[in-house]
Motif scaffolding. Structure first.
Motif, PDB file in Angstrom:
ATOM      1  N   ILE A 149       0.858  -1.190   0.000  1.00  0.00           N
ATOM      2  CA  ILE A 149       0.000   0.000   0.000  1.00  0.00           C
ATOM      3  C   ILE A 149       0.889   1.232   0.000  1.00  0.00           C
ATOM      4  O   ILE A 149       1.816   1.327   0.807  1.00  0.00           O
ATOM      5  CB  ILE A 149      -0.895   0.046   1.253  1.00  0.00           C
ATOM      6  N   LEU A 150       0.604   2.164  -0.891  1.00  0.00           N
ATOM      7  CA  LEU A 150       1.284   3.462  -0.885  1.00  0.00           C
ATOM      8  C   LEU A 150       0.235   4.523  -0.609  1.00  0.00           C
ATOM      9  O   LEU A 150      -0.670   4.748  -1.416  1.00  0.00           O
ATOM     10  CB  LEU A 150       1.972   3.727  -2.225  1.00  0.00           C
ATOM     11  N   ALA A 151       0.321   5.154   0.563  1.00  0.00           N
ATOM     12  CA  ALA A 151      -0.613   6.207   0.944  1.00  0.00           C
ATOM     13  C   ALA A 151       0.086   7.551   0.841  1.00  0.00           C
ATOM     14  O   ALA A 151       1.170   7.738   1.397  1.00  0.00           O
ATOM     15  CB  ALA A 151      -1.109   5.969   2.379  1.00  0.00           C
ATOM     16  N   LEU A 152      -0.535   8.478   0.134  1.00  0.00           N
ATOM     17  CA  LEU A 152       0.083   9.772  -0.135  1.00  0.00           C
ATOM     18  C   LEU A 152      -0.808  10.916   0.334  1.00  0.00           C
ATOM     19  O   LEU A 152      -2.012  10.920   0.072  1.00  0.00           O
ATOM     20  CB  LEU A 152       0.333   9.940  -1.644  1.00  0.00           C
ATOM     21  N   HIS A 165      -3.909   8.475  11.060  1.00  0.00           N
ATOM     22  CA  HIS A 165      -3.418   7.183  11.565  1.00  0.00           C
ATOM     23  C   HIS A 165      -4.539   6.148  11.604  1.00  0.00           C
ATOM     24  O   HIS A 165      -4.300   4.955  11.404  1.00  0.00           O
ATOM     25  CB  HIS A 165      -2.751   7.328  12.941  1.00  0.00           C
ATOM     26  N   GLU A 166      -5.775   6.595  11.828  1.00  0.00           N
ATOM     27  CA  GLU A 166      -6.907   5.664  11.825  1.00  0.00           C
ATOM     28  C   GLU A 166      -7.187   5.180  10.404  1.00  0.00           C
ATOM     29  O   GLU A 166      -7.516   4.002  10.190  1.00  0.00           O
ATOM     30  CB  GLU A 166      -8.141   6.342  12.411  1.00  0.00           C
ATOM     31  N   THR A 167      -7.058   6.066   9.434  1.00  0.00           N
ATOM     32  CA  THR A 167      -7.234   5.665   8.034  1.00  0.00           C
ATOM     33  C   THR A 167      -6.186   4.632   7.638  1.00  0.00           C
ATOM     34  O   THR A 167      -6.498   3.626   6.981  1.00  0.00           O
ATOM     35  CB  THR A 167      -7.133   6.896   7.112  1.00  0.00           C
ATOM     36  N   LEU A 168      -4.937   4.847   8.033  1.00  0.00           N
ATOM     37  CA  LEU A 168      -3.875   3.889   7.710  1.00  0.00           C
ATOM     38  C   LEU A 168      -4.167   2.533   8.356  1.00  0.00           C
ATOM     39  O   LEU A 168      -3.948   1.482   7.743  1.00  0.00           O
ATOM     40  CB  LEU A 168      -2.519   4.414   8.189  1.00  0.00           C
ATOM     41  N   ARG A 169      -4.673   2.576   9.571  1.00  0.00           N
ATOM     42  CA  ARG A 169      -5.027   1.323  10.270  1.00  0.00           C
ATOM     43  C   ARG A 169      -6.087   0.556   9.476  1.00  0.00           C
ATOM     44  O   ARG A 169      -6.003  -0.669   9.323  1.00  0.00           O
ATOM     45  CB  ARG A 169      -5.518   1.654  11.680  1.00  0.00           C
ATOM     46  N   VAL A 203       1.391   9.020  13.788  1.00  0.00           N
ATOM     47  CA  VAL A 203       1.356   7.641  13.297  1.00  0.00           C
ATOM     48  C   VAL A 203       2.401   6.806  14.025  1.00  0.00           C
ATOM     49  O   VAL A 203       2.134   5.673  14.453  1.00  0.00           O
ATOM     50  CB  VAL A 203       1.594   7.588  11.776  1.00  0.00           C
ATOM     51  N   ALA A 204       3.589   7.372  14.179  1.00  0.00           N
ATOM     52  CA  ALA A 204       4.691   6.654  14.843  1.00  0.00           C
ATOM     53  C   ALA A 204       4.352   6.298  16.289  1.00  0.00           C
ATOM     54  O   ALA A 204       4.899   5.344  16.842  1.00  0.00           O
ATOM     55  CB  ALA A 204       5.965   7.492  14.782  1.00  0.00           C
ATOM     56  N   GLU A 205       3.461   7.065  16.901  1.00  0.00           N
ATOM     57  CA  GLU A 205       3.081   6.821  18.298  1.00  0.00           C
ATOM     58  C   GLU A 205       2.088   5.670  18.449  1.00  0.00           C
ATOM     59  O   GLU A 205       1.811   5.240  19.566  1.00  0.00           O
ATOM     60  CB  GLU A 205       2.473   8.094  18.898  1.00  0.00           C
ATOM     61  N   GLN A 206       1.548   5.166  17.340  1.00  0.00           N
ATOM     62  CA  GLN A 206       0.571   4.074  17.401  1.00  0.00           C
ATOM     63  C   GLN A 206       1.310   2.738  17.414  1.00  0.00           C
ATOM     64  O   GLN A 206       1.936   2.367  16.420  1.00  0.00           O
ATOM     65  CB  GLN A 206      -0.373   4.125  16.191  1.00  0.00           C
ATOM     66  N   PRO A 207       1.267   1.992  18.518  1.00  0.00           N
ATOM     67  CA  PRO A 207       2.032   0.733  18.612  1.00  0.00           C
ATOM     68  C   PRO A 207       1.722  -0.268  17.499  1.00  0.00           C
ATOM     69  O   PRO A 207       2.622  -0.964  17.019  1.00  0.00           O
ATOM     70  CB  PRO A 207       1.616   0.174  19.986  1.00  0.00           C
ATOM     71  N   ASP A 208       0.463  -0.320  17.065  1.00  0.00           N
ATOM     72  CA  ASP A 208       0.095  -1.309  16.050  1.00  0.00           C
ATOM     73  C   ASP A 208       0.475  -0.867  14.639  1.00  0.00           C
ATOM     74  O   ASP A 208       0.294  -1.628  13.685  1.00  0.00           O
ATOM     75  CB  ASP A 208      -1.400  -1.614  16.109  1.00  0.00           C
TER      76      ASP A 208
END
Length: 260
Positions: free
Chosen positions: A8-11, A184-188, A211-216
């Motif tokens: 996945i490439l998210a921009l 970060h929720e969208t990426l999840r 995003v970096a702060e989200q452990p998962d």
């Protein structure tokens, strides 16, 4: 060096794919004039250039006309860079304004402009060099990368701007402001739909840090676009230890193996 291909490439859009500084400034000036009603509504010399330099300090839309106000009042640029939140709060307190009210004024100014002159509004957006060619290449290639745009701009305008350049991206691949959820929720959610590696390119350092702060999400590869709306200090702060890589436009428009 990264040699793998992302599943996945998210921009991000503004500041990564498209330069919307001209529109940001014009919308900010129109809103400033609505709120403060200056006697002379001719744009002062060099105000736009100062605004462009300081655009990275803005995090939320309501701050745009406040930045114009600060510059009109003669607040030094270095003070704005160093203490923007203080400068902005001082202005809204002194002028008895509310961020939510300013934000609605920004939105209504933009909406009225779009309703009366959509082509003129769209024309103030410029894609960065090589971006359209790279997107076309990604969409035409037979690799397995799923392309998504994750942006705070309204998806319908992103789609129109891309279509003007011959890029056809389906609506479900453009996740815009109307979704109303943190990136970060969208990426999840994307990872839940398309298992595999996810790479995310963004020009806002704070967004990448969230995003970096989200452990998962610690396996998501994060890239700060050095050509976007960020400062030298922010770019210099990026290191391998932060989990965020600095990416140049020259790298971005080439194959993934050049990204490192």
């Amino acid at each position: 060096m990264a040699t793998e291909t992302p599943a996945i490439l998210a921009l991000d859009f503004d500041g990564v794919l498209c330069d919307g500084l001209l529109e940001y400034f014009q919308t900010s000036w129109r809103t400033y004039c609505q709120i403060w009603q200056p006697d002379n509504q001719t744009i002062p010399d060099n105000l736009d250039a100062s605004f462009y330099r300081l655009r990275p300090v803005i995090e939320i839309g309501w701050e745009m006309p406040i930045l114009i106000r600060a510059l009109i009042q003669g607040v030094p640029e270095n003070t704005i860079v160093a203490d923007w939140s203080v400068v902005a709060q001082d202005i809204i307190k002194l002028d008895k304004l509310e961020p939510a009210t300013i934000g609605k004024e920004v939105d209504s100014t933009r909406d009225e402009w779009i309703a009366t002159d959509l082509e003129g509004w769209l024309a103030l957006h410029r894609f960065y060099p090589g971006i359209i060619e790279r997107l076309d290449q990604l969409l035409r290639s037979d690799n397995s990368t799923e392309l998504f745009i994750v942006t705070t701009k309204e998806g319908r305008f992103v789609k129109q701007l891309l279509q003007q350049q011959g890029i056809q991206l389906s609506e479900e691949r453009i996740i815009g402001k109307e979704i109303k959820r943190p990136k970060h929720e969208t990426l999840r959610q994307l990872l839940g739909q398309y298992p595999g590696t996810l790479w995310f390119v963004e020009d806002r350092l704070k967004t990448l840090e969230s995003v970096a702060e989200q452990p998962d999400l610690n396996n998501v590869r994060l890239f700060l676009a050095d050509w976007g709306y960020n400062t030298k200090a922010q770019r210099d702060s990026v290191s391998r230890d932060s989990g965020i890589s600095l990416l140049s436009l020259t790298q971005f428009v080439q194959d993934f193996e050049v990204w490192h």
